[in-house]
Design an enzyme around this catalytic site. Sequence first.
Site, PDB file in Angstrom:
ATOM      1  CG  HIS A 188      38.815   3.988  29.332  1.00 56.79           C
ATOM      2  ND1 HIS A 188      39.204   3.357  30.479  1.00 56.79           N
ATOM      3  CD2 HIS A 188      39.932   4.516  28.794  1.00 56.79           C
ATOM      4  CE1 HIS A 188      40.502   3.512  30.637  1.00 56.79           C
ATOM      5  NE2 HIS A 188      40.963   4.213  29.628  1.00 56.79           N
ATOM      6  NE  ARG A 295      54.591   1.265  12.235  1.00 57.43           N
ATOM      7  CZ  ARG A 295      53.393   1.554  11.732  1.00 57.43           C
ATOM      8  NH1 ARG A 295      52.452   0.619  11.696  1.00 57.43           N
ATOM      9  NH2 ARG A 295      53.129   2.760  11.285  1.00 57.43           N
ATOM     10  CD  GLU A 430      63.245   6.433   9.997  1.00 61.57           C
ATOM     11  OE1 GLU A 430      62.148   6.647  10.506  1.00 61.57           O
ATOM     12  OE2 GLU A 430      63.772   5.308   9.984  1.00 61.57           O
ATOM     13  CG  ASN A 453      54.878   9.430  12.211  1.00 61.41           C
ATOM     14  OD1 ASN A 453      54.287  10.225  11.464  1.00 61.41           O
ATOM     15  ND2 ASN A 453      54.307   8.360  12.692  1.00 61.41           N
ATOM     16  CG  ASP A 454      61.131   8.443  13.649  1.00 61.60           C
ATOM     17  OD1 ASP A 454      60.450   8.870  14.602  1.00 61.60           O
ATOM     18  OD2 ASP A 454      61.577   7.280  13.598  1.00 61.60           O
ATOM     19  CB  CYS A 501      55.221   4.515   5.396  1.00 65.47           C
ATOM     20  SG  CYS A 501      56.942   4.528   5.871  1.00 65.47           S
TER      21      CYS A 501
END
Lengths: 572, 87
Positions: A188, A295, A430, A453-454, A501
């Site tokens: 961390h 989003r 996507e 991403n998708d 995006c």
Amino acid sequence: MNQVCLNNKLFGIAVSKGIANGKAFVIKTRENDFSHFADNSKLELSRFLDAIDKFEKDNEEKAFRLNEKERKILLGHTAMVKDPYVFDSIKKEIENKKTAEKAVFDVFEEYIKLFENSNDKITIERCDDIKDVRNGIIEILQNKNTKVSGIGYNSVVVVKELTPSLISSLDREKVVAVISENGSETSHSAILARTLEIPSILSVKSATEIIKDGDTLIVDTENSQITINPSKNEIIECEKKKEKIKAENEKIKKYLTLPCLTKDSKRISIYSNAGTFFDVERGIKVNTEGVGLFRTEFLYMDRETPITEEEQFQIYKKCVTALKGKPLTIRTLDIGGDKNVKSLDLKKEENPFLGFRAIRFCLNRDDVFIPQLTAILKASAYGKIRIMLPLVTTANEILSAKEKIECVKMTLSKKKVDFDSNIEVGIMVETPSAAISAEKLIKYCDFFSIGTNDLVQYIMAVDRGNKDVKYLYSPLEPAVIKAIKHISDCARNQNKEVGMCGEQATDKTMIPLLVSLLDEFSVNPAFLLKTKYRIAKYTTDFSKWLVNEALKCDTKAEIENLVKTTSQSQKL
Amino acid sequence: MVSEKTRLVNEQGFHMRPATDFANAMQKYDCDIRIEYNDNQINAKSMMNIIAAGIRYGSDITIMCDGKDEEKALREAVDLIESGLSE
């Protein structure tokens, strides 16, 4: 790991990049000195309760400086003390006449042993967090100031144990680097060091013994190396390196006020992504030209009842007003059975990523979709808003969504509520079906935004969370490049804008290809200037040539190699 | 008492954040909730005990609830774990 002391050099694991030189400030861990037994259990208990309160408040204050993800680390620390099992154990120890300090120490000590014996790397790393929490509470009980005092300018902090609380309390004006004997890439403390951008080398054996207070140090994360009392030449080298990095940062900063242009001066829109008003503000700070992806799923999560139309309206209005005429692209709810959202009563399913989600869910749930569309349309009276539909697979979905938008417009007109009657409606491209029949879908929308991403996940049929198949997840796969080219061609044939995006829009290797394929890049505000800088390196003609060459390649490796070898020379 | 077998789908296992969220979710129930893993029984309301158990990705675990709201608690526990603890 090679942690050898060679002449005046020490080595460790570099976790936060940079180079720095300064004077060593060695912090030796204090021995815990407190009495073990107390007569008044009631008093000890109330001291303990007060200490937890203070600990929690201090953590909240520190967390304020951090992002959502890093904040969770500190809030996790609070949860450790508030854990009912831990709490009860400490209480019992106090009732057995131990002092609050001793009770806290002993109970956490037991957990440290438990964690150390777990045989699980991540669990063992959490021992540092427990020690941090334990010492924090004991320090509060003993009224010791947890803040590190006496650090001068240009200090390199050297510690035995770097803890999240220590690193988040360091003064960035004074501390130029951090060295620690413990820690690892995923600890961390490492995450926090990266967020606060402090060059850090961890896991340096015996650092607090070898390095003396006041020693001159060079910390260079490039080779994970620390130089103790360096020679003149070494300092000159270090200064040169610092200058080079500074120059590069200055170069990037310059882009704050420059328009986003390719090397041949073709204008490209640069937008930022957001999920909250805070993100929108972060974009505005780096002169974003608008929000390319807002989003909305976060608005629905972590709450018991669905977000109301009015609440949504207030948020959208606040964002679009702050953007002062620049576009705010709102993606309608993109959520499915993989998320546990109490307020929406989503059903669990076998294959959530192929299931009832995003636009499919919204078209079926007027109770969710209509309030969202109403809020968006009402906010559109206060600036420029664009609606973006997620996970579209067929033209019918666009038509149905537009029908609903028209219905809402009618209702608002009847009520004499203002809205932008020409509001643009676009889609996220996507899914493989949307990519393959992009020439059909573009007829029904005002713009495309490629969600990489998708898109990569669905085209390559790969779950990137699965370690065994993750290697297939790359935007440089020939199938993905071919799809992006096709999507771009279809939009441009109809004179419509195409953007991207997602993480790939900031990627060093992808940008030379994307420069000729996209009209807009929408990126995380943190990467906006860097993306501008990268776009400015390439001409449209070079990018066109590169895309054509890439389409001839058969493998990801060939494309990677092509981009790497040619984009270097093109820059010059 | 009610119980159900399930499997941990988080790649990182039960680390700090999911353990915290999970324990917090369980604390609102009155019933006794335990996770059985490798023949050990873990108090599901304690994030520290959950982390200490070091339950790894893909492990089979059993959730056991005992008390008046056991059905509801079991449902939420299994749902949370199978949904990947919102990771």
